[in-house]
Structures are given as C-alpha cells and as structure tokens.
Motif scaffolding. Structure first.
Motif, PDB file in Angstrom:
ATOM      1  N   PHE A  75       0.828  -1.205   0.000  1.00 58.29           N
ATOM      2  CA  PHE A  75       0.000   0.000   0.000  1.00 58.29           C
ATOM      3  C   PHE A  75       0.861   1.254   0.000  1.00 58.29           C
ATOM      4  N   THR A  76       0.372   2.281  -0.699  1.00 54.24           N
ATOM      5  CA  THR A  76       1.066   3.559  -0.834  1.00 54.24           C
ATOM      6  C   THR A  76       0.130   4.679  -0.394  1.00 54.24           C
ATOM      7  N   GLU A  77       0.594   5.922  -0.539  1.00 55.15           N
ATOM      8  CA  GLU A  77      -0.214   7.075  -0.157  1.00 55.15           C
ATOM      9  C   GLU A  77      -0.851   7.757  -1.362  1.00 55.15           C
ATOM     10  N   ASN A  78      -0.663   7.204  -2.552  1.00 51.16           N
ATOM     11  CA  ASN A  78      -1.161   7.829  -3.783  1.00 51.16           C
ATOM     12  C   ASN A  78      -2.401   7.084  -4.270  1.00 51.16           C
ATOM     13  N   SER A  79      -3.529   7.785  -4.332  1.00 48.70           N
ATOM     14  CA  SER A  79      -4.784   7.129  -4.722  1.00 48.70           C
ATOM     15  C   SER A  79      -4.764   6.654  -6.168  1.00 48.70           C
ATOM     16  N   PHE A 106       0.491   5.294 -11.727  1.00 48.87           N
ATOM     17  CA  PHE A 106      -0.291   6.234 -12.524  1.00 48.87           C
ATOM     18  C   PHE A 106      -0.356   7.595 -11.844  1.00 48.87           C
ATOM     19  N   GLY A 107      -0.479   8.602 -12.677  1.00 46.54           N
ATOM     20  CA  GLY A 107      -0.643   9.983 -12.212  1.00 46.54           C
ATOM     21  C   GLY A 107      -1.346  10.755 -13.309  1.00 46.54           C
ATOM     22  N   THR A 108      -1.339  12.065 -13.233  1.00 47.52           N
ATOM     23  CA  THR A 108      -1.988  12.876 -14.262  1.00 47.52           C
ATOM     24  C   THR A 108      -0.955  13.755 -14.965  1.00 47.52           C
ATOM     25  N   ASP A 109      -1.196  14.005 -16.256  1.00 45.98           N
ATOM     26  CA  ASP A 109      -0.309  14.899 -16.997  1.00 45.98           C
ATOM     27  C   ASP A 109      -0.841  16.328 -16.948  1.00 45.98           C
ATOM     28  N   ALA A 110      -0.256  17.224 -17.728  1.00 48.24           N
ATOM     29  CA  ALA A 110      -0.629  18.636 -17.682  1.00 48.24           C
ATOM     30  C   ALA A 110      -2.064  18.880 -18.120  1.00 48.24           C
ATOM     31  N   ASN A 111      -2.628  17.942 -18.873  1.00 43.69           N
ATOM     32  CA  ASN A 111      -3.995  18.096 -19.364  1.00 43.69           C
ATOM     33  C   ASN A 111      -5.007  17.292 -18.557  1.00 43.69           C
ATOM     34  N   GLY A 112      -4.562  16.694 -17.464  1.00 45.43           N
ATOM     35  CA  GLY A 112      -5.474  15.947 -16.606  1.00 45.43           C
ATOM     36  C   GLY A 112      -5.660  14.502 -16.991  1.00 45.43           C
ATOM     37  N   PHE A 113      -5.003  14.032 -18.067  1.00 45.29           N
ATOM     38  CA  PHE A 113      -5.133  12.631 -18.465  1.00 45.29           C
ATOM     39  C   PHE A 113      -4.344  11.753 -17.501  1.00 45.29           C
ATOM     40  N   ILE A 114      -4.883  10.567 -17.207  1.00 49.30           N
ATOM     41  CA  ILE A 114      -4.199   9.626 -16.325  1.00 49.30           C
ATOM     42  C   ILE A 114      -3.181   8.849 -17.156  1.00 49.30           C
ATOM     43  N   VAL A 115      -1.909   8.952 -16.777  1.00 49.51           N
ATOM     44  CA  VAL A 115      -0.822   8.318 -17.536  1.00 49.51           C
ATOM     45  C   VAL A 115       0.064   7.529 -16.587  1.00 49.51           C
ATOM     46  N   GLY A 119       4.381   7.829 -19.674  1.00 54.83           N
ATOM     47  CA  GLY A 119       3.576   8.798 -20.413  1.00 54.83           C
ATOM     48  C   GLY A 119       2.467   8.184 -21.241  1.00 54.83           C
ATOM     49  N   GLU A 120       2.167   6.905 -21.038  1.00 52.16           N
ATOM     50  CA  GLU A 120       1.109   6.248 -21.809  1.00 52.16           C
ATOM     51  C   GLU A 120      -0.228   6.419 -21.101  1.00 52.16           C
ATOM     52  N   ASN A 121      -1.284   6.625 -21.876  1.00 51.52           N
ATOM     53  CA  ASN A 121      -2.608   6.901 -21.327  1.00 51.52           C
ATOM     54  C   ASN A 121      -3.302   5.644 -20.830  1.00 51.52           C
ATOM     55  N   LEU A 122      -3.820   5.702 -19.605  1.00 59.13           N
ATOM     56  CA  LEU A 122      -4.617   4.603 -19.057  1.00 59.13           C
ATOM     57  C   LEU A 122      -5.971   4.575 -19.752  1.00 59.13           C
ATOM     58  N   GLN A 123      -6.382   3.383 -20.155  1.00 58.24           N
ATOM     59  CA  GLN A 123      -7.642   3.228 -20.871  1.00 58.24           C
ATOM     60  C   GLN A 123      -8.794   2.868 -19.929  1.00 58.24           C
ATOM     61  N   GLY A 124      -9.990   3.316 -20.300  1.00 61.17           N
ATOM     62  CA  GLY A 124     -11.169   3.013 -19.497  1.00 61.17           C
ATOM     63  C   GLY A 124     -12.421   3.386 -20.247  1.00 61.17           C
ATOM     64  N   PHE A 125     -13.557   3.225 -19.593  1.00 66.13           N
ATOM     65  CA  PHE A 125     -14.832   3.632 -20.146  1.00 66.13           C
ATOM     66  C   PHE A 125     -15.122   5.056 -19.688  1.00 66.13           C
ATOM     67  N   GLY A 126     -15.589   5.883 -20.628  1.00 64.06           N
ATOM     68  CA  GLY A 126     -15.936   7.258 -20.298  1.00 64.06           C
ATOM     69  C   GLY A 126     -17.335   7.377 -19.729  1.00 64.06           C
ATOM     70  N   VAL A 127     -17.761   8.623 -19.509  1.00 60.40           N
ATOM     71  CA  VAL A 127     -19.070   8.917 -18.922  1.00 60.40           C
ATOM     72  C   VAL A 127     -19.904   9.697 -19.929  1.00 60.40           C
ATOM     73  N   ASN A 128     -21.166   9.301 -20.061  1.00 58.46           N
ATOM     74  CA  ASN A 128     -22.101  10.037 -20.920  1.00 58.46           C
ATOM     75  C   ASN A 128     -22.359  11.407 -20.310  1.00 58.46           C
ATOM     76  N   ALA A 129     -22.088  12.469 -21.078  1.00 62.34           N
ATOM     77  CA  ALA A 129     -22.208  13.827 -20.551  1.00 62.34           C
ATOM     78  C   ALA A 129     -23.639  14.189 -20.199  1.00 62.34           C
ATOM     79  N   VAL A 130     -24.610  13.531 -20.812  1.00 63.75           N
ATOM     80  CA  VAL A 130     -26.028  13.856 -20.584  1.00 63.75           C
ATOM     81  C   VAL A 130     -26.585  13.073 -19.399  1.00 63.75           C
ATOM     82  N   THR A 131     -26.370  11.750 -19.426  1.00 67.40           N
ATOM     83  CA  THR A 131     -26.964  10.897 -18.395  1.00 67.40           C
ATOM     84  C   THR A 131     -26.069  10.694 -17.181  1.00 67.40           C
ATOM     85  N   GLY A 132     -24.748  10.943 -17.345  1.00 66.30           N
ATOM     86  CA  GLY A 132     -23.826  10.701 -16.248  1.00 66.30           C
ATOM     87  C   GLY A 132     -23.516   9.231 -16.032  1.00 66.30           C
ATOM     88  N   GLN A 133     -23.969   8.356 -16.951  1.00 66.46           N
ATOM     89  CA  GLN A 133     -23.749   6.912 -16.831  1.00 66.46           C
ATOM     90  C   GLN A 133     -22.488   6.500 -17.593  1.00 66.46           C
TER      91      GLN A 133
END
Length: 465
Positions: A75-79, A106-115, A119-133
């Motif tokens: 365990f570490t102190e970085n979420s 993992f951490g965030t770059d200057a644009n807020g992307f998780i890398v 410097g490689e981008n972590l992949q995941g599912f995004g969120v629908n801007a309308v429904t929040g799902q």
C-alpha cells in the motif's frame, strides 16, 4: 560430437543464468513477472527417423516462459497507484498503440489525463455527458476533470420532527385573541346572544389578531423553530427557518421565512413593514394519536433569492417547485425535537480528491460534499498469457499466440478487482532464484568438464604414433 554436446550444455546453462539474473535484477520492479528457462533435449534425425539407438546431441532452450502468478500488494499514499488483485492487465495507449501491464504507477499529466510513468494513457470507459452513466464498451483515455462541480438549487426540504402536545398557545397570542374576540362580540346586535354568523366573524377576527402577534425576532410569540440551509441556482446559501405556533389542541401554524425575510415581499422580520398576516404560513394538523393529517408537501411559490443587502442574487427568480415536507412528523407529549432533516441542493464545489473503487470506478470528491463518477478503469485478459510479447518497461503486446484481448470492467467475468493506493510487487522469490543460480553454475561447470574430457581423449588419439 561431445564438443557440440558440451557446448550446447554451456549455452543452456548460460541462458539459465541470464534468465535467473534478470529475475533477481527485477526483484524490486513493480508488476514484474519472473521467467523460467524450459529446456529440451536434442536428437539428430535423418529423413527416415533417428533409429532405435540414437544418442542425444545436446540440449536447447525450448522457451523462456513468464510466470503470471500474483505478486504481493503493497500500500502507498497515492490514490492513483493501482494494483490488480486477480486476473487481468491494465490497458495503456501510446498514441493508439496499445500495451498491457500490471505495473500500476499512474498519475496525471498537464492536461489531466491519467498516464503511467512512461507517459502512456490509461484506458477506461468514459461517462455520458447527458446521463452521467458509464459508456460501457467504449474505450477512451481516462481524464480527471478538475472543473468545479455545478451547484444545484434546492427544490425540496424534508423535515421529521415532534411538536410537544403539552405546550399551550403563547400568552401574547391568547391575550390578543381574547381581546379581539370580545371587541367583535361587543359589536353584535345582541352581545349577550350573538348569532352563529356573528360568532364566526368574531372568531375569524380574533384569529387574525392573534396571528398578527407573530414576531420571528421575539421567541415569546412562537413555541418552536428549526432552520436548514438551502441553495439557489447560483449556489448561494440561504437559511430557511420554520416557526411553529400552537393555535388549538391538535393544530399549529407553521410560518416559513428565508434569511429572516418574508418570502413574498422580501421584507425583513425586524422591519416595521413586516406583516405577519401576509407572510408564508401553513396549517399543521394532527389526529388524536399524534399522527400528521395535513396533506404533504407544502409548496412555496414566488421566492426571489436575495443577498444580505436585500438585493437579488441573480439566481433563478422565482425558484420553482420549492417544497417543504413534514411527512412522519408527530405530536406527542415530549419535547420538541427534529429527528431528521434533508434538502436536495448544494453549492458549487472544488475537486477535493479522487477515489477508485474495486470495480474501477473513478470517483471525484468535491468540497461541497458531492461525488461524481468520471470514468471506469478497464482490464484485459488473454486466452494465452504466455503468448504475449514482452516490450520492456513491464509491458506486453498482443500477439498471434496470445489471442485477442477480452476487455471489461474489473470484477466481471474472470477479471480481478482493483486496489487503489497500492502497487503489485514483483513475484520473484529471491530464495528460489539464488538456488537456481547454484544449479545453473553447477551445470555450466559440468558441461565445461565434458568439453575438457573430450579434449583430453582427442589429444590422446593425436599423440598415437
């Protein structure tokens, strides 16, 4: 022949030493998976086969197999440090080129992307801007949205309380009621025998007179009060106060003020122009067993949010559908008490922290107490993990042998769970590797002895005269 056999043995032992040395060198590498040397014997064969009494031709390195067993989790102190507990790989993208890793730096770059640390981008599912799902099945570069959380205006206030049935009407209320009633009856045609209509008129006048004594700044004019913070459409905080005045055995008047002002006129309670008879008031009635009988909720219309100077805040005016609900409230012979209060509004909030749960949901926590899902980390698994192509930097690439990746949310199917604030250690067992070094060294020495012996035999033949 023995020279070649011994040489193949030396080469095999050297490969074993290289693999073991690489394991030891990466004992502290997060997400590293140890390898083992797998050897195969060699037989020379002709077109028709090797025959019944073929002798071996040495040894060859058949495979350097990686072992994908679970490493310890530290365990570490970085979420944003992530560890996989179980099966699966993180998916990262380098400008569209996908790779797979168990290293969760993992951490965030200057644009807020998780890398990751490459410097490689972590992949995941995004969120629908309308429904929040979560947009299941649509992979994207995960990004932390650092914008402020939008405020939400209050539309409903729910309060559960008990009004003390043993309380009596305020003294000033009783005095004004009696005086007004007597004055009205005195104007009747026959004050000694007033008609029902004259009595009803006198009671109405007396009730108005008694209600006119209500003064939010004077606690002697009401029995109980309670307050709650509410919010307008711009996130400004306001104080809604409910005052309760008993007017009969099972009946109460509830006055509602916001920021100490009449809701309709905006006049402060301390202003001489404040009119108790014109302020927002609701009937609160109970039956003989203390149960609330008045239909709920109460609706407040026409509220114009004002600042401390009495000027409009610029928020939605009026705020529609502002309701007050007392469902579950009682009138028992016990002290006035508020047992529950809630409202559905909140002010704007700044990003206070990030949390990732075991299913990979990326949850942003804000200073206004709200949370928002910003995406979901995905994991990938393969039919043949041994077929993955090592890329270095504790990453692998898909190959023909590995098969296509099966990508999904953590804890679904055969995929493991994610532990936030932790990293998976290398699965190298140092004790085992040190023993392997001794064995490989002995093999190397023994094969060298084979060559030495063959050389001695050959030299004997050369020396024949």
């Amino acid at each position: 022949m023995s020279f070649n056999i011994g040489l193949s043995g030396i080469r095999a032992a050297a490969s074993d030493l290289n693999i073991t040395g690489n394991n030891i060198a990466n004992a502290g590498t997060v997400g590293f998976k140890s390898s083992r040397a797998e050897f195969a014997d060699v037989y020379a064969a002709s077109v028709l086969g090797s025959g019944s009494y073929a002798t071996g031709s040495g040894v060859a390195l058949a495979n350097a197999a990686q072992l994908f067993n679970q490493g310890n989790i530290s365990f570490t102190e970085n979420s944003l440090d992530l560890a996989i507990n179980g099966n699966g790989f993180f998916v990262t993208s380098n400008n569209g080129a996908l790779s797979y890793t168990r290293a969760g730096y993992f951490g965030t770059d200057a644009n807020g992307f998780i890398v990751n640390n490459n410097g490689e981008n972590l992949q995941g599912f995004g969120v629908n801007a309308v429904t929040g799902q979560i947009n299941q099945g649509v992979q994207t570069n995960l990004r932390v949205d650092t914008r402020s959380a939008d405020p939400n205006e209050t539309s409903a206030v729910v309060t559960t309380l008990n009004l003390n049935s043993t309380q009596t009407r305020p003294e000033v209320y009783v005095q004004q009621y009696d005086a007004a009633y007597a004055a009205s009856i005195a104007t009747a045609a026959d004050p000694a025998n007033p008609t029902p209509a004259e009595i009803a008129t006198a009671e109405a006048a007396a009730l108005d007179a008694a209600r006119s004594t209500f003064d939010p700044t004077n606690s002697a004019t009401y029995n109980s009060s309670t307050s709650v913070n509410i919010y307008d459409s711009l996130g400004n905080s306001h104080v809604m106060t409910k005052y309760f005045v008993k007017n009969d055995a099972n009946s109460w008047d509830m006055y509602v003020l916001i920021d100490g002002r009449d809701i309709q006129s905006g006049v402060e309670a301390s202003d001489p122009a404040f009119d108790p008879l014109a302020t927002t008031r609701f009937d609160v009635d109970f039956n003989s067993v203390g149960e609330l009988t008045t239909n709920q909720p109460y609706t407040i219309a026409g509220w114009v949010p004002l600042d401390s100077e009495g000027q409009p805040t610029g928020a939605t005016s009026p705020v529609d559908d502002l309701t007050v609900n007392l469902t579950g409230s009682t009138q028992y012979a016990s002290s006035f008490a508020v047992t529950a209060v809630s409202q559905d509004g909140f002010t704007t909030g700044e990003l206070a922290g990030l949390e990732i749960d075991d299913t990979g949901l990326l949850v942003a926590r804000y200073t206004n107490g709200q949370t928002r899902v910003q995406g979901q980390v995905v994991l990938a698994t393969f039919a043949n993990q041994q077929g993955l192509t090592p890329l270095g930097s504790t990453a692998w690439a898909q190959s023909f042998s590995s098969g296509d990746p099966v990508v999904g949310a953590p804890t679904t199917g055969t995929l493991g769970s994610i532990q936030s604030g932790a990293l998976e250690d290398s699965n190298v067992d140092i004790s085992e590797q040190l023993i392997n070094l001794i064995v490989a060294q002995r093999n190397y020495q023994a094969n060298a002895k084979t060559i030495q012996t063959e050389d001695a035999v050959t030299q004997t033949i050369i020396n024949l005269r």
